[in-house]
Write an enzyme that holds these catalytic residues in place. Structure first.
Site, PDB file in Angstrom:
ATOM      1  N   CYS A 134     -24.180  35.878 -27.497  1.00  5.77           N
ATOM      2  CA  CYS A 134     -24.494  34.616 -27.558  1.00  5.77           C
ATOM      3  C   CYS A 134     -25.402  34.080 -26.255  1.00  5.77           C
ATOM      4  O   CYS A 134     -25.788  33.014 -26.009  1.00  5.77           O
ATOM      5  CB  CYS A 134     -23.402  33.572 -27.668  1.00  5.77           C
ATOM      6  SG  CYS A 134     -22.983  33.137 -29.623  1.00  5.77           S
ATOM      7  N   HIS A 178     -27.792  29.243 -35.539  1.00  2.19           N
ATOM      8  CA  HIS A 178     -26.546  28.879 -36.523  1.00  2.19           C
ATOM      9  C   HIS A 178     -26.814  27.970 -37.432  1.00  2.19           C
ATOM     10  O   HIS A 178     -27.490  27.117 -37.354  1.00  2.19           O
ATOM     11  CB  HIS A 178     -25.392  28.667 -35.647  1.00  2.19           C
ATOM     12  CG  HIS A 178     -24.818  29.620 -34.680  1.00  2.19           C
ATOM     13  ND1 HIS A 178     -24.004  30.818 -35.259  1.00  2.19           N
ATOM     14  CD2 HIS A 178     -24.928  29.919 -33.383  1.00  2.19           C
ATOM     15  CE1 HIS A 178     -23.622  31.425 -34.062  1.00  2.19           C
ATOM     16  NE2 HIS A 178     -23.994  31.063 -32.934  1.00  2.19           N
ATOM     17  N   ASP A 234     -30.882  19.047 -36.041  1.00  4.37           N
ATOM     18  CA  ASP A 234     -31.348  19.724 -36.957  1.00  4.37           C
ATOM     19  C   ASP A 234     -32.702  20.573 -36.542  1.00  4.37           C
ATOM     20  O   ASP A 234     -33.709  19.773 -36.058  1.00  4.37           O
ATOM     21  CB  ASP A 234     -31.429  19.116 -38.372  1.00  4.37           C
ATOM     22  CG  ASP A 234     -31.786  20.261 -39.559  1.00  4.37           C
ATOM     23  OD1 ASP A 234     -31.270  21.212 -39.391  1.00  4.37           O
ATOM     24  OD2 ASP A 234     -32.525  19.722 -40.310  1.00  4.37           O
ATOM     25  N   HIS A 235     -32.944  21.799 -36.705  1.00  2.22           N
ATOM     26  CA  HIS A 235     -34.145  22.523 -36.331  1.00  2.22           C
ATOM     27  C   HIS A 235     -34.555  22.361 -34.874  1.00  2.22           C
ATOM     28  O   HIS A 235     -35.687  22.358 -34.667  1.00  2.22           O
ATOM     29  CB  HIS A 235     -35.183  22.098 -37.299  1.00  2.22           C
ATOM     30  CG  HIS A 235     -35.071  22.684 -38.600  1.00  2.22           C
ATOM     31  ND1 HIS A 235     -34.086  22.490 -39.688  1.00  2.22           N
ATOM     32  CD2 HIS A 235     -35.516  23.946 -39.114  1.00  2.22           C
ATOM     33  CE1 HIS A 235     -33.903  23.122 -40.613  1.00  2.22           C
ATOM     34  NE2 HIS A 235     -35.018  23.987 -40.629  1.00  2.22           N
ATOM     35  N   HIS A 241     -30.615  32.340 -30.439  1.00  2.00           N
ATOM     36  CA  HIS A 241     -30.323  32.654 -31.669  1.00  2.00           C
ATOM     37  C   HIS A 241     -29.748  31.274 -32.487  1.00  2.00           C
ATOM     38  O   HIS A 241     -29.624  30.407 -31.731  1.00  2.00           O
ATOM     39  CB  HIS A 241     -29.417  33.663 -31.600  1.00  2.00           C
ATOM     40  CG  HIS A 241     -27.951  33.477 -31.245  1.00  2.00           C
ATOM     41  ND1 HIS A 241     -27.812  33.120 -29.745  1.00  2.00           N
ATOM     42  CD2 HIS A 241     -26.881  32.799 -31.840  1.00  2.00           C
ATOM     43  CE1 HIS A 241     -26.398  32.590 -29.593  1.00  2.00           C
ATOM     44  NE2 HIS A 241     -26.011  32.350 -30.787  1.00  2.00           N
ATOM     45  N   HIS A 301     -29.288  28.239 -29.939  1.00  2.00           N
ATOM     46  CA  HIS A 301     -28.737  28.064 -28.745  1.00  2.00           C
ATOM     47  C   HIS A 301     -28.577  29.538 -27.970  1.00  2.00           C
ATOM     48  O   HIS A 301     -29.017  30.222 -28.329  1.00  2.00           O
ATOM     49  CB  HIS A 301     -27.532  27.267 -28.720  1.00  2.00           C
ATOM     50  CG  HIS A 301     -26.383  28.267 -29.230  1.00  2.00           C
ATOM     51  ND1 HIS A 301     -25.013  27.839 -29.252  1.00  2.00           N
ATOM     52  CD2 HIS A 301     -26.191  29.280 -29.777  1.00  2.00           C
ATOM     53  CE1 HIS A 301     -24.366  28.755 -29.664  1.00  2.00           C
ATOM     54  NE2 HIS A 301     -24.871  29.701 -30.129  1.00  2.00           N
ATOM     55  N   GLU A 311     -19.232  26.860 -36.656  1.00  2.00           N
ATOM     56  CA  GLU A 311     -20.375  27.509 -36.349  1.00  2.00           C
ATOM     57  C   GLU A 311     -20.713  28.838 -37.257  1.00  2.00           C
ATOM     58  O   GLU A 311     -21.952  29.061 -37.393  1.00  2.00           O
ATOM     59  CB  GLU A 311     -19.910  28.153 -34.970  1.00  2.00           C
ATOM     60  CG  GLU A 311     -21.242  28.562 -34.128  1.00  2.00           C
ATOM     61  CD  GLU A 311     -21.078  28.656 -32.757  1.00  2.00           C
ATOM     62  OE1 GLU A 311     -21.685  28.088 -31.891  1.00  2.00           O
ATOM     63  OE2 GLU A 311     -20.303  29.750 -32.398  1.00  2.00           O
TER      64      GLU A 311
HETATM   65 NI    NI Z   1     -24.060  31.450 -30.806  1.00  2.00          NI
END
Ligand code: NI
Length: 137
Positions: A34, A42, A80-81, A40, A15, A125
């Site tokens: 962020c 998580h 996911d992914h 990047h 995100h 997170e």
């Molecule tokens: Ni982040």
């Protein structure tokens, strides 16, 4: 007497936190790392809590196999992914903070779980940053 049960799950997503109504400098100040333009990732850990009376016929509040399948189909397959900003409808215009992700997940699951059952979603997170949404139990 109401009992709470929990199914744990996880998904990996990328995100970027960015408000298009602000200039780059303000985005940098508010969102820091962020706001990285190249995104990047998580490893999101999730707890889905369901609370209700035990069904005398099954001895269960909710069949955790069914809850597992709902989470797989509705949350993992969706996020996911994925790059949340680019690949999902939910975050095309909504900033994918942990708060907003948790709320979106809660809303999706709320529609798919029997209305008499209470629902709470907890989203990690990181190991240290946790958000909770839904019924308070
Ligand atoms: Ni982040």
């Amino acid at each position: 007497m109401k009992i709470a049960v929990c199914r744990k799950s996880h998904f990996n997503s990328a995100h970027r936190l960015y408000n298009p109504n602000w200039d780059d400098q303000k985005n940098e100040v508010v969102f820091g790392k962020c706001n990285n333009p190249n995104y990047h990732g998580h490893n999101y850990q999730m707890e889905v809590w369901v609370k209700g009376e035990i069904d005398p016929d099954t001895g269960m509040v909710i069949d955790l196999k069914i809850l597992k399948d709902i989470i797989k189909r509705e949350i993992e397959d969706r996020f996911d992914h994925k790059n949340l900003n680019l690949d999902t409808e939910e975050f095309k215009t909504l900033i994918p903070t942990a708060e907003n992700i948790c709320l979106v997940i809660w809303k999706i699951l709320r529609d798919r779980i029997e209305p008499q059952l209470e629902l709470k979603v907890r989203l990690f997170e990181t190991d240290r940053n946790v958000v909770e949404c839904g019924s308070s139990f």
